[in-house]
Design a protein around this motif. Structure first.
Motif, PDB file in Angstrom:
ATOM      1  N   GLY A  88       0.784  -1.292  -0.304  1.00  0.00           N
ATOM      2  CA  GLY A  88       0.124  -0.057  -0.089  1.00  0.00           C
ATOM      3  C   GLY A  88       1.087   1.259  -0.014  1.00  0.00           C
ATOM      4  N   SER A  89       2.183   1.319   0.129  1.00  0.00           N
ATOM      5  CA  SER A  89       2.999   2.254  -0.153  1.00  0.00           C
ATOM      6  C   SER A  89       3.073   2.957  -1.317  1.00  0.00           C
ATOM      7  CB  SER A  89       4.519   2.052   0.554  1.00  0.00           C
ATOM      8  OG  SER A  89       4.922   1.263  -0.416  1.00  0.00           O
ATOM      9  N   ALA A  90       3.691   4.236  -1.341  1.00  0.00           N
ATOM     10  CA  ALA A  90       4.008   4.700  -2.620  1.00  0.00           C
ATOM     11  C   ALA A  90       4.972   4.043  -3.515  1.00  0.00           C
ATOM     12  CB  ALA A  90       4.501   6.330  -2.530  1.00  0.00           C
ATOM     13  N   ASP A  91       5.824   3.313  -2.730  1.00  0.00           N
ATOM     14  CA  ASP A  91       6.908   2.560  -3.238  1.00  0.00           C
ATOM     15  C   ASP A  91       6.513   1.243  -3.912  1.00  0.00           C
ATOM     16  OD1 ASP A  91       9.122   4.372  -2.848  1.00  0.00           O
ATOM     17  OD2 ASP A  91       8.884   3.795  -0.882  1.00  0.00           O
ATOM     18  N   ALA A  92       5.340   0.757  -3.172  1.00  0.00           N
ATOM     19  CA  ALA A  92       4.538  -0.375  -3.889  1.00  0.00           C
ATOM     20  C   ALA A  92       3.985   0.093  -5.213  1.00  0.00           C
ATOM     21  CB  ALA A  92       3.744  -1.111  -3.004  1.00  0.00           C
ATOM     22  N   GLY A  93       3.296   1.264  -5.095  1.00  0.00           N
ATOM     23  CA  GLY A  93       2.748   1.584  -6.427  1.00  0.00           C
ATOM     24  C   GLY A  93       3.583   1.875  -7.654  1.00  0.00           C
ATOM     25  N   LYS A  94       4.958   2.278  -7.246  1.00  0.00           N
ATOM     26  CA  LYS A  94       6.070   2.460  -8.279  1.00  0.00           C
ATOM     27  C   LYS A  94       6.246   1.141  -8.802  1.00  0.00           C
ATOM     28  CE  LYS A  94       7.762   6.689  -6.261  1.00  0.00           C
ATOM     29  NZ  LYS A  94       9.084   7.479  -5.598  1.00  0.00           N
ATOM     30  N   LEU A  95       6.434   0.054  -8.222  1.00  0.00           N
ATOM     31  CA  LEU A  95       6.678  -1.036  -8.492  1.00  0.00           C
ATOM     32  C   LEU A  95       5.673  -1.712  -9.278  1.00  0.00           C
ATOM     33  CD1 LEU A  95       8.383  -2.986  -5.493  1.00  0.00           C
ATOM     34  CD2 LEU A  95       9.607  -1.927  -7.486  1.00  0.00           C
ATOM     35  N   ASP A  96       4.518  -1.473  -8.971  1.00  0.00           N
ATOM     36  CA  ASP A  96       3.361  -1.883  -9.770  1.00  0.00           C
ATOM     37  C   ASP A  96       3.289  -1.157 -11.084  1.00  0.00           C
ATOM     38  OD1 ASP A  96       2.231  -3.554  -7.882  1.00  0.00           O
ATOM     39  OD2 ASP A  96       0.815  -2.068  -7.270  1.00  0.00           O
ATOM     40  N   LEU A  97       3.720   0.102 -11.134  1.00  0.00           N
ATOM     41  CA  LEU A  97       3.813   0.823 -12.345  1.00  0.00           C
ATOM     42  C   LEU A  97       4.704   0.187 -13.215  1.00  0.00           C
ATOM     43  CD1 LEU A  97       3.089   3.152 -14.387  1.00  0.00           C
ATOM     44  CD2 LEU A  97       4.720   4.573 -13.033  1.00  0.00           C
ATOM     45  N   LEU A  98       6.071  -0.052 -12.770  1.00  0.00           N
ATOM     46  CA  LEU A  98       7.063  -0.661 -13.462  1.00  0.00           C
ATOM     47  C   LEU A  98       6.676  -2.226 -13.843  1.00  0.00           C
ATOM     48  CD1 LEU A  98      10.370   0.532 -11.491  1.00  0.00           C
ATOM     49  CD2 LEU A  98       9.711   1.046 -13.556  1.00  0.00           C
ATOM     50  N   ARG A  99       6.120  -2.714 -13.317  1.00  0.00           N
ATOM     51  CA  ARG A  99       5.754  -4.244 -13.504  1.00  0.00           C
ATOM     52  C   ARG A  99       4.687  -4.197 -14.709  1.00  0.00           C
ATOM     53  NH1 ARG A  99       5.539  -6.446  -9.131  1.00  0.00           N
ATOM     54  NH2 ARG A  99       3.907  -5.319  -8.131  1.00  0.00           N
ATOM     55  N   VAL A 100       3.862  -3.274 -14.642  1.00  0.00           N
ATOM     56  CA  VAL A 100       2.900  -3.206 -15.702  1.00  0.00           C
ATOM     57  C   VAL A 100       3.472  -2.351 -17.046  1.00  0.00           C
ATOM     58  CG1 VAL A 100       0.533  -1.766 -16.449  1.00  0.00           C
ATOM     59  CG2 VAL A 100       0.895  -3.085 -14.232  1.00  0.00           C
ATOM     60  N   THR A 101       4.362  -1.608 -16.960  1.00  0.00           N
ATOM     61  CA  THR A 101       4.732  -1.002 -18.206  1.00  0.00           C
ATOM     62  C   THR A 101       6.197  -1.514 -18.590  1.00  0.00           C
ATOM     63  OG1 THR A 101       6.090   0.668 -16.736  1.00  0.00           O
ATOM     64  CG2 THR A 101       3.776   1.665 -17.376  1.00  0.00           C
ATOM     65  N   GLY A 102       6.854  -2.450 -17.878  1.00  0.00           N
ATOM     66  CA  GLY A 102       8.085  -2.980 -18.349  1.00  0.00           C
ATOM     67  C   GLY A 102       9.006  -2.022 -18.247  1.00  0.00           C
ATOM     68  N   GLY A 103       8.768  -0.901 -17.291  1.00  0.00           N
ATOM     69  CA  GLY A 103       9.798   0.141 -17.253  1.00  0.00           C
ATOM     70  C   GLY A 103       9.953   1.198 -18.365  1.00  0.00           C
ATOM     71  N   ARG A 104       8.865   0.977 -19.436  1.00  0.00           N
ATOM     72  CA  ARG A 104       8.814   2.054 -20.594  1.00  0.00           C
ATOM     73  C   ARG A 104       7.701   2.888 -20.091  1.00  0.00           C
ATOM     74  NH1 ARG A 104       9.824  -3.119 -22.711  1.00  0.00           N
ATOM     75  NH2 ARG A 104       7.503  -3.710 -22.774  1.00  0.00           N
ATOM     76  N   THR A 105       7.899   3.918 -19.338  1.00  0.00           N
ATOM     77  CA  THR A 105       7.086   4.903 -18.971  1.00  0.00           C
ATOM     78  C   THR A 105       7.112   5.981 -20.158  1.00  0.00           C
ATOM     79  OG1 THR A 105       8.681   5.937 -17.655  1.00  0.00           O
ATOM     80  CG2 THR A 105       7.105   4.149 -16.446  1.00  0.00           C
ATOM     81  N   PRO A 106       6.414   6.797 -20.342  1.00  0.00           N
ATOM     82  CA  PRO A 106       6.479   7.965 -21.057  1.00  0.00           C
ATOM     83  C   PRO A 106       7.683   8.638 -21.109  1.00  0.00           C
ATOM     84  CG  PRO A 106       4.280   7.918 -20.304  1.00  0.00           C
ATOM     85  CD  PRO A 106       4.893   6.818 -19.562  1.00  0.00           C
ATOM     86  N   ALA A 107       8.233   8.894 -19.932  1.00  0.00           N
ATOM     87  CA  ALA A 107       9.319   9.902 -19.726  1.00  0.00           C
ATOM     88  C   ALA A 107      10.535   9.000 -19.958  1.00  0.00           C
ATOM     89  CB  ALA A 107       9.425  10.457 -18.083  1.00  0.00           C
ATOM     90  N   ALA A 108      10.544   7.739 -19.797  1.00  0.00           N
ATOM     91  CA  ALA A 108      11.841   6.853 -20.115  1.00  0.00           C
ATOM     92  C   ALA A 108      11.731   6.818 -21.737  1.00  0.00           C
ATOM     93  CB  ALA A 108      11.471   5.698 -19.736  1.00  0.00           C
ATOM     94  N   ARG A 109      10.995   7.237 -22.513  1.00  0.00           N
ATOM     95  CA  ARG A 109      10.886   6.820 -23.807  1.00  0.00           C
ATOM     96  C   ARG A 109      11.613   7.832 -24.659  1.00  0.00           C
ATOM     97  NH1 ARG A 109       4.539   5.418 -24.692  1.00  0.00           N
ATOM     98  NH2 ARG A 109       4.713   3.417 -23.580  1.00  0.00           N
ATOM     99  N   ARG A 110      11.889   9.077 -24.020  1.00  0.00           N
ATOM    100  CA  ARG A 110      12.324  10.099 -24.608  1.00  0.00           C
ATOM    101  C   ARG A 110      13.959  10.012 -25.079  1.00  0.00           C
ATOM    102  NH1 ARG A 110      10.293  14.594 -20.524  1.00  0.00           N
ATOM    103  NH2 ARG A 110       8.047  14.322 -20.925  1.00  0.00           N
TER     104      ARG A 110
END
Length: 88
Positions: free
Chosen positions: A66-88
Motif C-alpha cells: 500500500g505504500s507509494a513505493d509499492a505503487g511505483k513497483l506496480d507501475l514498473l511491472r505493468v509498463t515493463g519500465g517503459r514509462t512516457p518519460a523513459a521513452r524520450r
C-alpha cells in the motif's frame, strides 16, 4: 521392492531432520533505495538468506504493501519500465 520404498522414505525424513536440526540460515535485512530514471527513487526492504556451508544466497526486495513505493513497483511491472518519460 517395499523395502526400497521404506528406505527412501527414511532417507527423505533423515534429510529433512538434518535441515531442521542443522545450522539455521543467516538472515540479514537492510533498506535500499533504487533510482529509476523516470519513476524516481524507490525505497525497498532487502532480505538476504545465506545457507551455512554453501555458496548460496537468496535476496528479495519488497516494498511495504500500500505504500507509494509499492505503487511505483506496480507501475514498473505493468509498463515493463517503459514509462512516457523513459521513452524520450
Amino acid at each position: 521392492r517395499s523395502g526400497a520404498a521404506d528406505d527412501d522414505e527414511v532417507g527423505a525424513r533423515g534429510a529433512g531432520q538434518q535441515v531442521l536440526g542443522g545450522d539455521a540460515a543467516q538472515h540479514t535485512t537492510d533498506r535500499k533505495t533504487i533510482r529509476h530514471p523516470a519513476i524516481g527513487d524507490i525505497v525497498l526492504d532487502c532480505d538476504v538468506l545465506v545457507v551455512p556451508g554453501a555458496d548460496l544466497r537468496m535476496v528479495t526486495y519488497t516494498a511495504a504493501a500500500g505504500s507509494a513505493d509499492a505503487g511505483k513497483l506496480d507501475l514498473l511491472r505493468v509498463t515493463g519500465g517503459r514509462t512516457p518519460a523513459a521513452r524520450r
